[in-house]
Design a protein around this motif. Sequence first.
Motif, short mmCIF file in Angstrom:
data_model
loop_
_atom_site.label_atom_id
_atom_site.label_comp_id
_atom_site.label_asym_id
_atom_site.label_seq_id
_atom_site.Cartn_x
_atom_site.Cartn_y
_atom_site.Cartn_z
N LYS A 1 20.79 20.84 -76.60
CA LYS A 1 21.47 21.42 -77.78
C LYS A 1 22.02 20.23 -78.54
O LYS A 1 22.34 20.66 -79.89
CB LYS A 1 22.36 22.27 -77.27
N ALA A 2 21.93 19.03 -78.07
CA ALA A 2 22.39 17.96 -78.74
C ALA A 2 21.48 16.73 -78.23
O ALA A 2 21.20 16.76 -76.95
CB ALA A 2 23.93 17.73 -78.67
N ASN A 3 21.23 15.76 -79.14
CA ASN A 3 20.70 14.76 -78.79
C ASN A 3 21.68 13.10 -78.40
O ASN A 3 21.06 12.34 -77.92
CB ASN A 3 19.69 14.10 -79.95
N ALA B 1 28.67 6.35 -75.91
CA ALA B 1 27.66 7.14 -76.49
C ALA B 1 26.93 7.63 -75.34
O ALA B 1 26.57 6.51 -74.46
CB ALA B 1 27.10 7.00 -77.72
N ALA B 2 26.27 8.65 -75.13
CA ALA B 2 25.48 8.76 -73.93
C ALA B 2 24.18 9.82 -74.39
O ALA B 2 24.21 10.42 -75.60
CB ALA B 2 25.95 9.58 -72.77
N VAL B 3 22.89 9.39 -73.92
CA VAL B 3 21.95 10.59 -74.40
C VAL B 3 21.46 11.18 -72.92
O VAL B 3 21.85 10.94 -71.75
CB VAL B 3 20.38 9.53 -74.76
N ARG B 4 20.38 11.89 -72.98
CA ARG B 4 20.00 12.57 -71.71
C ARG B 4 19.17 11.66 -71.06
O ARG B 4 18.42 10.78 -71.43
CB ARG B 4 18.85 13.92 -72.21
N THR B 5 19.21 11.66 -69.61
CA THR B 5 18.36 10.87 -68.78
C THR B 5 16.88 10.69 -69.08
O THR B 5 16.18 12.01 -69.20
CB THR B 5 18.66 11.33 -67.24
N SER C 1 25.81 14.01 -64.20
CA SER C 1 24.54 13.87 -63.98
C SER C 1 23.75 14.57 -65.01
O SER C 1 23.92 15.19 -66.17
CB SER C 1 24.26 14.54 -62.76
N GLY C 2 22.33 13.94 -65.20
CA GLY C 2 21.47 14.21 -66.39
C GLY C 2 21.62 13.48 -67.60
O GLY C 2 20.87 13.84 -68.42
N ILE C 3 22.63 12.71 -67.83
CA ILE C 3 22.95 11.80 -68.85
C ILE C 3 23.15 10.49 -68.71
O ILE C 3 23.36 10.00 -67.40
CB ILE C 3 24.07 12.64 -69.75
N GLU C 4 22.84 9.68 -69.46
CA GLU C 4 23.06 7.97 -69.39
C GLU C 4 23.95 7.63 -70.45
O GLU C 4 23.53 7.83 -71.83
CB GLU C 4 21.58 7.68 -69.23
N VAL C 5 24.74 6.79 -70.13
CA VAL C 5 25.64 6.07 -71.09
C VAL C 5 24.58 4.91 -71.78
O VAL C 5 24.12 3.97 -71.00
CB VAL C 5 26.82 5.42 -70.52
N VAL C 6 24.78 5.17 -73.19
CA VAL C 6 24.04 3.96 -74.01
C VAL C 6 24.66 2.57 -74.23
O VAL C 6 24.24 1.61 -74.05
CB VAL C 6 23.70 4.66 -75.45
N ARG D 1 35.55 21.28 -73.85
CA ARG D 1 35.86 20.44 -72.58
C ARG D 1 34.52 19.19 -72.62
O ARG D 1 33.37 19.58 -73.13
CB ARG D 1 35.87 20.93 -71.22
N GLY D 2 34.98 18.18 -71.95
CA GLY D 2 33.82 16.96 -71.92
C GLY D 2 32.71 17.37 -71.19
O GLY D 2 31.65 17.24 -71.30
N THR D 3 33.14 18.50 -70.11
CA THR D 3 31.91 18.80 -69.03
C THR D 3 30.89 19.83 -69.89
O THR D 3 29.69 19.66 -69.67
CB THR D 3 32.64 19.75 -67.89
N GLU D 4 31.40 20.26 -70.88
CA GLU D 4 30.86 21.43 -71.80
C GLU D 4 29.92 20.70 -72.74
O GLU D 4 28.82 21.17 -73.04
CB GLU D 4 31.63 22.37 -72.48
N ALA D 5 30.37 19.38 -73.10
CA ALA D 5 29.67 18.54 -74.24
C ALA D 5 28.46 18.08 -73.41
O ALA D 5 27.34 17.85 -73.77
CB ALA D 5 30.78 17.38 -74.62
N ALA D 6 28.83 17.70 -72.10
CA ALA D 6 27.64 17.02 -71.50
C ALA D 6 26.61 18.14 -71.19
O ALA D 6 25.29 17.88 -71.25
CB ALA D 6 28.05 16.44 -69.94
N GLU D 7 26.95 19.35 -70.65
CA GLU D 7 26.02 20.42 -70.39
C GLU D 7 25.18 20.32 -71.72
O GLU D 7 24.00 21.05 -71.84
CB GLU D 7 26.62 21.67 -70.22
N ALA D 8 25.87 20.57 -73.19
CA ALA D 8 25.03 20.88 -74.31
C ALA D 8 23.84 19.74 -74.48
O ALA D 8 22.85 19.96 -74.75
CB ALA D 8 26.10 20.88 -75.20
#
Length: 254
Positions: A179-181, A108-112, A194-199, A167-174
């Motif tokens: 658009k998602a937490n 799982a990942a969250v925004r940076t 970039s812009g997200i961090e793995v929990v 796609r996974g890239t589109e999930a990361a962009e959301a």
Amino acid sequence: MTEHATAVAALTPAIADGPQTIKVIISGGFAAVYRDMLPEFERSTGISVETGSGASEGAGPKTIRHQLANGTKADVVILSREGLHKLNEDGRIRAGSEAGLATAPLAAAVRTGSRKPDIGNDVALRKALIDAGQVVAPSSTSGQYVRDKVFPRLNLPDTVRLTLEARGTEAAEALRAGKANLSIGPTSELVQESGIEVVGLLPPDLQLVQTFTAAIVSDAQAPEAAKRLIDFLSLDSDILLAAIKRAGMERPRG
């Protein structure tokens, strides 16, 4: 020539007609490792590679299965084993050409900069999903598993909404766009964004470890060159194993 490339040259006979161009369609799971290693393959073999992308599973024109069924030409596909199984059912894979390249667990990942919730067990993951409210995942193998297995198992309330992106890239962009937490997907896809961090990884009893596999397409135009690429990506050289580790992956066991 590096030690890795020299080993491949010894494993695979030279191509009679000289350097060729091969076409690859790859899903997101092994893409980071592939990008790291491709320049060395082209430099050491003289074989040029044209790369397209597609989802391992799912519906719609962005899947590898749909692209092949609608006339897109390829020599090699690299995707989840689940997706490859469907291509085998379609008769699109050359018998005996498959090679498991690496495995990736779900994370799982969250925004940076966002708070990183505990997801170390089922109870903690359930709370994290409820707190997130809006969850995103790719619509391929991992997202289907989250939708069909993880969410029902955790008995989540209707306030938790899962969106599956193509796609996974589109999930990361959301996730980046708010658009998602929380995003769930293969570690190898999440760590390269970039812009997200793995929990962290999903709990063991809710885990799906995917094997990303390469194979030669049944109507490949350059099957010998295609085999050289698969051999290249299958060797346990230090440089390739390091790239696999950076992507949060491991070589398949057994």
